[in-house]
Design an enzyme around this catalytic site. Structure first.
Site, PDB file in Angstrom:
ATOM      1  N   HIS B 275       8.364  28.846  11.112  1.00 48.82           N
ATOM      2  CA  HIS B 275       9.174  29.890  11.541  1.00 48.82           C
ATOM      3  C   HIS B 275       9.635  30.506  10.051  1.00 48.82           C
ATOM      4  O   HIS B 275      10.145  29.922   9.282  1.00 48.82           O
ATOM      5  CB  HIS B 275      10.489  29.589  12.207  1.00 48.82           C
ATOM      6  N   ARG B 339       4.547  35.111  13.208  1.00 47.22           N
ATOM      7  CA  ARG B 339       5.458  34.100  12.238  1.00 47.22           C
ATOM      8  C   ARG B 339       4.598  33.301  11.261  1.00 47.22           C
ATOM      9  O   ARG B 339       4.740  33.130  10.157  1.00 47.22           O
ATOM     10  CB  ARG B 339       5.964  33.049  13.235  1.00 47.22           C
ATOM     11  N   GLU B 434       7.097  22.709  26.267  1.00 48.38           N
ATOM     12  CA  GLU B 434       6.647  22.616  25.014  1.00 48.38           C
ATOM     13  C   GLU B 434       5.663  21.508  24.717  1.00 48.38           C
ATOM     14  O   GLU B 434       4.769  21.091  24.037  1.00 48.38           O
ATOM     15  CB  GLU B 434       7.820  22.440  23.774  1.00 48.38           C
ATOM     16  N   LEU B 450       9.986  30.105  25.938  1.00 47.14           N
ATOM     17  CA  LEU B 450      11.222  30.071  27.029  1.00 47.14           C
ATOM     18  C   LEU B 450      10.329  30.698  28.426  1.00 47.14           C
ATOM     19  O   LEU B 450      10.466  30.211  29.419  1.00 47.14           O
ATOM     20  CB  LEU B 450      12.409  31.171  26.747  1.00 47.14           C
TER      21      LEU B 450
END
Ligand SMILES: Cc1cc2nc3c(=O)[nH]c(=O)nc-3n(C[C@H](O)[C@H](O)[C@H](O)COP(=O)(O)OP(=O)(O)OC[C@H]3O[C@@H](n4cnc5c(N)ncnc54)[C@H](O)[C@@H]3O)c2cc1C
Ligand code: SF4
Ligand code: FES
Lengths: 248, 646
Positions: B275, B339, B434, B450
């Site tokens: 990230h 990202r 995940e 999410l």
């Protein structure tokens, strides 16, 4: 800087605990309080001693797992979670007392780790909106005035850490309970169960050996999420209304 | 390299129906067998994990009437790592009327994943996204709203529409509390039995089917066996293999790794997401890295000084001596590039010596323009809690001086291989959130984890698990079933072993060393030479761990050192597989950047002719060569192109 820690050590729930002193050297200002404990634990481990047990997970101030009483204050001198407290809040040569949350409803498991299952059981009693998966109307079907949404949000920021209980001379869990009652009670979706919810949650709270609320306000003073004391007034209003109307 | 792995038979997803992509999910729901409500009570499901993926599944299956048992290692299901998600959740609601659609979310996700995910899965994810928001609002999730009372949206990296729903900087908390409350409601109703402070340490496989788990009660040390007709792993990602990451301290690979050892294929382990916006490391005592939500890139501008070694106070550096390198190199996406691109760009400017802050490992994220444009109160309303967090950690005030940020390990796209039904290759073992590999390909877009966790738990699994359970209840198994006995004994033996080594090095010292090997050689940039070196060092360190680790105390107590030792032991094995996977994939794609495979201007270069497949690995023994099974990826709806965000 160098720090003297006095830490509550207790092997198990039935053992007697006591304060034990440790020296921690070369503490950096930028360390978090928990990182300082990590450093001490590494040393204890190498020396073959039992490291200090403490709860933690996110270390970002959001999971609510961490929480110890530092120099008599739940979460320590800054109004934040223990994991977000940094050593720059202390001075070289300080002696720091570290103890677990103390409340009848939170039995000690080991050292600084306590059992907060009672908070989950308060939620089980009614801290939800019954909305089985798949039954929801479109999200825009019911607009929510921004002020209500914001108030609900403010209350919903509670992380269930239990500091309010630890700080309260009565060990009351009323701020936690009120935060949930307010979060759900401010939203249109929460209305159908509103009257019953507050009664069930307060009953469970009382059954769990939490003390009663006498409006002292120590809870709000330490709450890392700034849940205000008037949340409890909101709960009381709801409770009275609900009891009076008999709508339970 | 051949000796590092062997290649086995290809695999395939056999569950996704054919036909027009928009109809596949409907078709599958129609073809999946149902279970009569009266029979559901007799069918049991174990769910490991109470994050978004696990809590939503437990609540929904409980509501449906199944007999559910849930586990988490924290003291409350509400504390699962999902709680920490900040920025938001995507959904193709098109409430902004800005050209969004299910198709566009699908397209963005496939492209963002650099063409390494399955079209059918991603399309379904986009379809279901719409229902998630409805569900969450009905539960009382306090999403941000506008003055008119309707839901607000923001945009996130890698896309040009506003489809991200958010709840200030704590979307994960609010969504998880919603799922947790639904879960608690089912616990009260008696459909779900919850075991907190229990860690899964082994999977029980009987007659080829997943039939239970071995868990350790983390308070008493008791090793318990639990049985069911199906097992769901929703145990999260494995970013902590790097030691430093944005994950919660307890995040681990143990649940999925133990299943992998029992035969479940592990897919694309090398796909990790770094990230771009995290608070830089401040010292060697550092225990974790803190994410500054990607949403900050909506209004913050990223820059470094143009000159190497310019160590002036950032506020003294005039505009023309700053390099807003993302806006310069990617004019159409600017600070909102995906990202992987933003992270690598930060690494590159730091490698050039233009990094800022301690050790030159940082870049500025500057809000001065945003404060000028929107006013400080608006910036505060939008990002206040993130700014506070930054100030608390660094002691610097981001309203006055630019934040310093640096990339950190954040998310793992890899995970256990699952088919369209979210079932692994072990019948009866389902994997959600995940922990599976399914929807994000080689790179996940912001606000999509999410979405995936809740899609899996609320809507996908509850519709697909029926198909499997309809054949149950299966033959009774208990503690005396040989496979269960063996699994429990293996767990006890491992605990005894860890406690008896009594060496000289702490668990954390091993974990930190493993993490630094991984960060250096299997992090933002990977090379053949580096990966060979890493594999060698990991093996050496793993041997040392088993000879020289020091785990104090006994099993029959709360023993946090023992817990960590078990997790680190599994990270060692995973780390090796990650490096083998990274080595075998001689292309760059998404979060996997092989220095040998880049375009002239330094962008990731895929090799679709050779590598358009999922790499699903079969375990053959610790330190033994794993077997590679390839699942070919075909794209009917989105044309495979090299990504461009220029
Ligand atoms: C700081 C941060 C911010 C993020 N922000 C965003 C965002 O804004 N938007 C977005 O889409 N995504 C975001 N993500 C990613 C996202 O939060 C996660 O990918 C997602 O929440 C994972 O959910 P999960 O349910 O799969 O697993 P988790 O939430 O990780 O839950 C795992 C569960 O498994 C349990 N468990 C694990 N191992 C065991 C075991 N061995 N035995 C028993 N129980 C076990 C744990 O107790 C826990 O309950 C963010 C991630 C981080 C780290
Ligand atoms: S009200 Fe505040 S102190 Fe009490 S549990 Fe919630 S966040 Fe913690
Ligand atoms: S460790 Fe999560 S709030 Fe402190």
């Amino acid at each position: 800087m160098n720090i003297t820690l006095r830490v509550w050590r207790q092997k198990g729930k039935d053992d007697e605990g006591r304060m034990v002193s440790y020296q921690v050297e070369d503490v950096s200002q930028d360390m978090s309080f928990l990182e300082m404990l990590d450093v001490l634990n590494e040393k204890l481990t190498v020396a073959g001693e039992d490291p200090i047990a403490f709860d933690h997970d996110c270390r970002e101030g959001i999971c609510g797992a961490c929480g110890v009483v530092i120099n008599g204050i739940a979460h320590g001198p800054e109004v934040t979670t223990t994991c977000q407290l940094h050593m720059r809040s202390f001075k070289d040569g300080d002696t720091i007392d570290v103890e677990p949350w103390r409340a009848k409803a939170f039995p000690v498991i080991k050292d600084l780790v306590v059992d907060r299952g009672s908070l989950d059981r308060i939620i089980q009693a009614g801290g939800y909106i019954s909305a089985p998966t798949g039954t929801a109307p479109d999200a825009h079907a019911v607009p929510v005035p921004k002020t209500d949404a914001d108030r609900a949000f403010d209350a919903a920021t509670c992380i269930g850490c239990g500091a309010c209980v630890a700080a309260c001379p009565n060990a009351s869990g009323m701020l936690f309970t009120a935060a949930k009652v307010t979060h759900l009670g401010m939203l249109p979706q929460g209305q159908p169960e509103r009257a019953a919810r507050v009664v069930k949650m307060v009953n469970q709270h009382d059954e769990e050996d939490f003390g009663g609320c006498t409006n002292i306000g120590e809870c709000a003073a330490v709450c890392p999420k700034g849940i205000p004391l008037d949340t409890i007034s909101q709960l009381n209003k709801d409770l009275l209304g609900s009891l009076a109307s008999g709508k339970m | 390299m051949t000796e590092l792995y062997t290649e086995g038979a290809p695999i395939q997803d056999e569950k996704a129906p054919d036909g027009p992509i928009a109809e596949r999910w409907d078709k599958r729901r129609f073809s999946a067998k149902l279970v009569n409500p009266a029979n559901r009570r007799k069918l049991s499901v174990i769910i490991v994990g109470t994050g978004l993926a696990g809590a939503s599944a437990a609540a929904t299956l409980g509501e449906a009437g199944y007999n559910v048992t849930s586990f988490c290692y924290q003291d409350s299901p509400r504390r699962a790592h999902s709680i920490a998600a900040q920025g938001g959740i995507n959904a193709a609601k098109n409430y902004r009327n800005d050209g969004d659609s299910i198709y566009r979310l699908f397209y963005d996700t496939v492209k963002g994943g650099d063409f390494r995910s399955r079209e059918s899965n991603v399309y379904r994810l986009s379809q279901v996204s719409v229902e998630i928001i409805d569900q969450c609002v009905a539960q009382g999730v306090p999403f941000a709203r506008e003055y008119g009372g309707l839901l607000d949206n923001r945009s996130f990296g890698g896309v040009q529409v506003s489809r991200t729903f958010y709840a200030r900087g704590q979307t994960g908390q609010q969504l998880l509390i919603g799922a947790y409350q639904a879960l608690e409601r089912q616990i009260a109703a008696g459909t779900v039995t919850m075991h907190t402070r229990h860690e899964m340490l082994e999977l029980i496989v009987v007659d080829g089917k997943a039939r239970g788990v071995i868990v350790r009660d983390m308070v008493t040390g008791e090793v318990e066996s639990h049985f069911a007709d199906a097992v769901v792993l929703a145990s999260g990602g494995y970013g902590n293999v790097f030691f430093l990451s944005t994950n919660a301290m307890g995040c681990n690979v143990t649940a999925t790794w133990r299943a992998h050892r029992k035969g479940a294929l592990f897919a694309n382990p090398c796909y990790t997401q770094i990230h771009p916006t995290c608070i830089p490391v401040s010292g060697d005592y550092q225990s974790k890295l803190t994410l500054m939500s990607e949403s900050l890139r909506n209004d913050g501008r990223i820059w470094v000084p143009k000159e190497i070694g310019d160590d002036r106070d950032p506020r003294q550096i005039p505009e023309e001596e700053r390099d807003y390198y993302l806006e310069r190199a990617y004019p159409s996406f600017g600070n909102l590039v995906p990202r992987d691109i933003a992270s690598r760009a930060a690494k590159n400017v730091c490698d050039e010596g233009r990094g800022v802050g301690p050790g030159g490992l940082g870049v500025y994220l500057d809000f001065a323009d945003a404060i000028k444009r929107m006013g400080r109160p608006a910036v505060e309303a939008k990002y206040g809690n993130l700014f506070d967090m930054y100030q608390r950690i660094t002691g610097e005030n981001p309203y006055e001086t630019p934040m310093r940020i640096y990339p950190a390990v954040h998310y793992t796209m890899g995970g256990l291989w699952v088919d369209y039904d979210l079932q692994s290759n072990i019948p009866g073992l389902f994997v959600t959130g995940e922990a599976n590999f399914s929807d994000h390909g080689a790179n996940r877009l912001g606000a999509s984890a999410l979405m995936q966790g809740l899609a899996d738990g609320y809507f996908v699994l509850p519709n697909t698990i029926n198909d499997y359970l309809s054949a149950g209840p299966f033959e009774k198994v208990d503690e005396d079933t040989p496979e269960a006995k063996e699994a429990a004994e293996a767990v006890r033996a491992r605990i005894d072993k860890l406690l008896s080594i009594n060496g000289s090095r702490t668990v954390d010292s091993f974990h930190k060393e493993l993490g630094s090997i991984m960060w250096e050689y299997c992090g933002m940039e990977r090379t053949e030479e580096g990966l060979y070196k890493a594999i060698d060092r990991i093996r050496g360190l793993r041997d040392e761990f088993w000879r020289d680790v020091k785990v104090t105390g006994v099993n029959e107590e709360l023993n946090q050192t023992l817990e960590r030792a078990g997790r680190v032991a599994d990270f060692f094995e995973l780390a090796e597989l990650m490096c083998i996977d990274a080595l075998h994939r001689r292309e760059s794609c998404g979060g996997h950047f092989r220095a040998e495979s880049q375009t002239e201007d330094g962008e990731a270069l895929r090799h679709d002719d050779e590598f358009a497949y999922v790499a699903a690995w079969e375990f053959t023994g610790t330190g033994e060569s794993p077997v590679l099974h390839k699942e070919n990826l075909e794209y009917e709806y989105v044309e495979m192109k090299q990504r461009s965000y220029k």
